[in-house]
Design a protein around this motif. Structure first.
Motif, short mmCIF file in Angstrom:
data_model
loop_
_atom_site.label_atom_id
_atom_site.label_comp_id
_atom_site.label_asym_id
_atom_site.label_seq_id
_atom_site.Cartn_x
_atom_site.Cartn_y
_atom_site.Cartn_z
N GLY A 23 58.23 87.13 -36.53
CA GLY A 23 58.99 88.26 -36.03
C GLY A 23 59.27 88.16 -34.54
N ARG A 24 58.25 87.76 -33.76
CA ARG A 24 58.45 87.59 -32.31
C ARG A 24 59.51 86.52 -32.04
NH1 ARG A 24 52.71 87.72 -31.94
NH2 ARG A 24 52.72 85.49 -31.45
N GLN A 25 59.45 85.43 -32.81
CA GLN A 25 60.40 84.35 -32.62
C GLN A 25 61.82 84.81 -32.95
OE1 GLN A 25 59.44 80.79 -34.80
NE2 GLN A 25 61.28 79.71 -34.14
N VAL A 26 61.98 85.52 -34.06
CA VAL A 26 63.30 86.00 -34.46
C VAL A 26 63.84 87.00 -33.44
CG1 VAL A 26 64.55 87.35 -36.21
CG2 VAL A 26 62.95 85.56 -36.92
N GLY A 27 62.98 87.89 -32.96
CA GLY A 27 63.42 88.84 -31.94
C GLY A 27 63.92 88.13 -30.69
N HIS A 28 63.21 87.09 -30.26
CA HIS A 28 63.62 86.32 -29.09
C HIS A 28 64.98 85.67 -29.32
CE1 HIS A 28 63.35 83.72 -25.58
NE2 HIS A 28 63.47 82.66 -26.36
N LEU A 29 65.18 85.08 -30.49
CA LEU A 29 66.44 84.40 -30.78
C LEU A 29 67.60 85.39 -30.86
CD1 LEU A 29 65.15 81.89 -33.50
CD2 LEU A 29 65.89 81.34 -31.17
N LEU A 30 67.36 86.57 -31.43
CA LEU A 30 68.42 87.57 -31.49
C LEU A 30 68.80 88.05 -30.09
CD1 LEU A 30 67.22 89.73 -34.53
CD2 LEU A 30 69.23 88.23 -34.45
N ARG A 31 67.81 88.23 -29.22
CA ARG A 31 68.11 88.66 -27.86
C ARG A 31 68.89 87.58 -27.11
NH1 ARG A 31 62.62 90.59 -28.55
NH2 ARG A 31 62.63 92.90 -28.63
N LEU A 32 68.55 86.32 -27.33
CA LEU A 32 69.31 85.24 -26.70
C LEU A 32 70.77 85.26 -27.13
CD1 LEU A 32 66.84 82.19 -26.87
CD2 LEU A 32 67.52 83.50 -24.84
N ALA A 33 71.01 85.74 -28.35
CA ALA A 33 72.38 85.81 -28.86
C ALA A 33 73.10 87.08 -28.39
CB ALA A 33 72.37 85.76 -30.39
N GLY A 34 72.45 87.89 -27.56
CA GLY A 34 73.09 89.08 -27.03
C GLY A 34 72.90 90.34 -27.84
N ILE A 35 71.97 90.32 -28.79
CA ILE A 35 71.71 91.48 -29.63
C ILE A 35 70.64 92.35 -28.97
CG2 ILE A 35 70.98 92.28 -31.90
CD1 ILE A 35 73.55 90.71 -31.99
N SER A 36 70.84 93.65 -28.97
CA SER A 36 69.81 94.58 -28.52
C SER A 36 68.81 94.76 -29.66
CB SER A 36 70.44 95.92 -28.15
OG SER A 36 69.44 96.88 -27.86
N VAL A 37 67.55 94.47 -29.39
CA VAL A 37 66.51 94.48 -30.43
C VAL A 37 65.45 95.51 -30.06
CG1 VAL A 37 64.74 93.15 -31.63
CG2 VAL A 37 66.89 92.05 -30.96
N VAL A 38 65.11 96.37 -31.01
CA VAL A 38 64.01 97.32 -30.83
C VAL A 38 62.95 97.01 -31.88
CG1 VAL A 38 65.27 99.03 -32.21
CG2 VAL A 38 63.31 99.75 -30.84
N ASP A 39 61.75 96.73 -31.43
CA ASP A 39 60.65 96.36 -32.33
C ASP A 39 60.01 97.65 -32.87
OD1 ASP A 39 58.50 95.34 -33.70
OD2 ASP A 39 57.91 93.95 -32.12
N ILE A 40 60.08 97.85 -34.17
CA ILE A 40 59.51 99.05 -34.80
C ILE A 40 58.34 98.69 -35.70
CG2 ILE A 40 61.60 100.44 -34.64
CD1 ILE A 40 62.30 99.59 -37.44
N SER A 41 57.80 97.49 -35.54
CA SER A 41 56.64 97.08 -36.33
C SER A 41 55.47 98.00 -36.03
CB SER A 41 56.26 95.63 -36.01
OG SER A 41 57.36 94.77 -36.19
N GLY A 42 54.59 98.14 -37.01
CA GLY A 42 53.41 98.97 -36.82
C GLY A 42 52.23 98.38 -37.54
N PRO A 43 51.04 98.94 -37.32
CA PRO A 43 49.83 98.43 -37.97
C PRO A 43 49.78 98.71 -39.47
CG PRO A 43 49.34 100.42 -36.73
CD PRO A 43 50.75 100.06 -36.41
N SER A 44 50.65 99.60 -39.94
CA SER A 44 50.69 99.94 -41.37
C SER A 44 52.12 100.23 -41.77
CB SER A 44 49.81 101.16 -41.66
OG SER A 44 50.39 102.32 -41.08
N ALA A 45 52.38 100.22 -43.08
CA ALA A 45 53.71 100.55 -43.58
C ALA A 45 54.08 101.98 -43.22
CB ALA A 45 53.76 100.34 -45.09
N HIS A 46 53.10 102.88 -43.24
CA HIS A 46 53.35 104.28 -42.92
C HIS A 46 53.85 104.44 -41.49
CE1 HIS A 46 52.83 108.64 -42.88
NE2 HIS A 46 52.15 108.50 -41.75
N VAL A 47 53.20 103.75 -40.56
CA VAL A 47 53.61 103.83 -39.16
C VAL A 47 54.97 103.19 -38.96
CG1 VAL A 47 53.04 103.07 -36.82
CG2 VAL A 47 51.24 103.95 -38.32
N ALA A 48 55.18 102.03 -39.54
CA ALA A 48 56.47 101.34 -39.39
C ALA A 48 57.60 102.18 -39.97
CB ALA A 48 56.41 99.97 -40.07
N ARG A 49 57.36 102.81 -41.12
CA ARG A 49 58.38 103.66 -41.73
C ARG A 49 58.75 104.81 -40.77
NH1 ARG A 49 59.47 104.59 -47.13
NH2 ARG A 49 57.54 103.54 -47.72
#
Length: 321
Positions: A23-49
């Motif tokens: 996920g960190r790698q993909v986020g970095h590559l998307l940002r290099l391509a000019g995409i605004s990326v917001v990381d919404i990952s969480g410690p659980s599915a409930h938090v991420a949702r």
């Protein structure tokens, strides 16, 4: 592309933590391509949702990084909205990604595919909605994109989830351990509003993609965008015959067997006539106890992908004469 905003949801537990690194790698590559990326990952599915739902209306797409369970979580978040669902396979099974022909364990290829899809017309796919019966309500809307397993396949999935690493190996091992004590289950079914029927079956699966168990192609002709589901049942096979059946499923050569029935459906309610409690599994995750109702939601999810590989087409030739 600078105006595009993508939410990134990586499952920290998938593939023993590998999905988080991907996920960190993909986020970095998307940002290099000019995409605004917001990381919404969480410690659980409930938090991420919860995090995803807070920012969903501002997103162009939600990219999920993980296995089939993470993909279905993403579908639950974006279904029925304009937000497109992107998939970076980084779990142990990745069966839905296999069905779509997506690159597996290849973050750079996955990112290129996402960027390509962002510039392409919107693709929609079906979802399977799972509704618990009676007082056994689910805590949130429950969707699947691949399959709902309702028989021996669900019991094997449950045992495999309790095992260690290596999805295909642990699924095969769980199958062998579950088989000696298994007997066909006595179901009742109501299909598309019809009269209740009874069926004694070993396997009962409702499919959109038709692929599960680390590459088993239970319904080789299944399509994720045709507005129908396939209800697959296997009946009349003894344990020795069933043991020979599963290797054929991996090869997709089982469909000529008389014991197998595949029928198109839009909605089915399934219960057991008597006996044990049985929990359905969907996209590798535990869902409701039977009885339950599952129905197709045609075109419910806007997918950030090219379906040509899933259809056996050459990319770029869709609609060519």
């Amino acid at each position: 592309m600078s105006r595009l905003r993508v939410g990134l949801l990586a499952n920290p537990a998938a593939a023993l933590g590998a999905a988080h690194r991907v996920g960190r790698q993909v986020g970095h590559l998307l940002r290099l391509a000019g995409i605004s990326v917001v990381d919404i990952s969480g410690p659980s599915a409930h938090v991420a949702r919860a995090r995803a739902e807070e920012v969903r209306d501002s997103l162009t797409a939600l990219v999920v990084v993980g296995g089939d369970g993470t993909v279905s979580l993403g579908a639950e978040i974006v279904a029925g909205t304009p937000v497109r669902l992107g998939i970076v396979p980084a779990g142990s099974g990745n069966d839905f990604a296999r069905a779509l022909g997506l690159p597996i364990n290849a973050p750079e290829d996955s990112t290129r595919a996402l960027l390509h899809a962002l510039s392409r017309p919107v693709v929609t796919i079906d979802a399977i909605e799972i509704l618990a019966a009676g007082e056994r309500s689910l805590p949130h809307r429950s969707l699947a994109l691949g399959n709902v397993n309702l028989g021996f396949d669900a019991l094997v999935n449950a045992r495999a989830n309790r095992a260690g690493r290596g999805h295909t190996v642990r699924y095969s091992t769980a199958l062998l351990r579950e088989l000696p004590s298994f007997a066909p289950l006595p179901y009742w079914l109501e299909i598309d509003g019809g009269e209740r029927i009874e069926l004694d079956a070993t396997i009962l699966t409702l499919s959109s993609s038709g692929v599960f168990g680390g590459g088993m192609r239970m319904v080789p002709e299944a399509r994720v965008d045709d507005g129908v589901l396939e209800l697959t049942s296997v009946a009349g096979l003894g344990r020795a015959q069933l043991l020979r059946f599963f290797p054929r499923v991996y090869r997709g050569t089982h469909t000529s067997l008389d014991a197998l029935e595949i029928r198109p459906v839009r909605e089915v309610t399934v219960g057991l006539r008597h006996g044990r409690d049985l929990r359905a599994y969907a996209d590798g995750e535990p869902r409701a106890l039977l009885p339950l109702t599952a129905r197709v939601l045609p075109g419910a999810v806007r997918l950030l992908a090219d379906l040509s590989a899933a259809r056996g087409e050459v990319p770029g030739t869709e609609g060519a004469s």
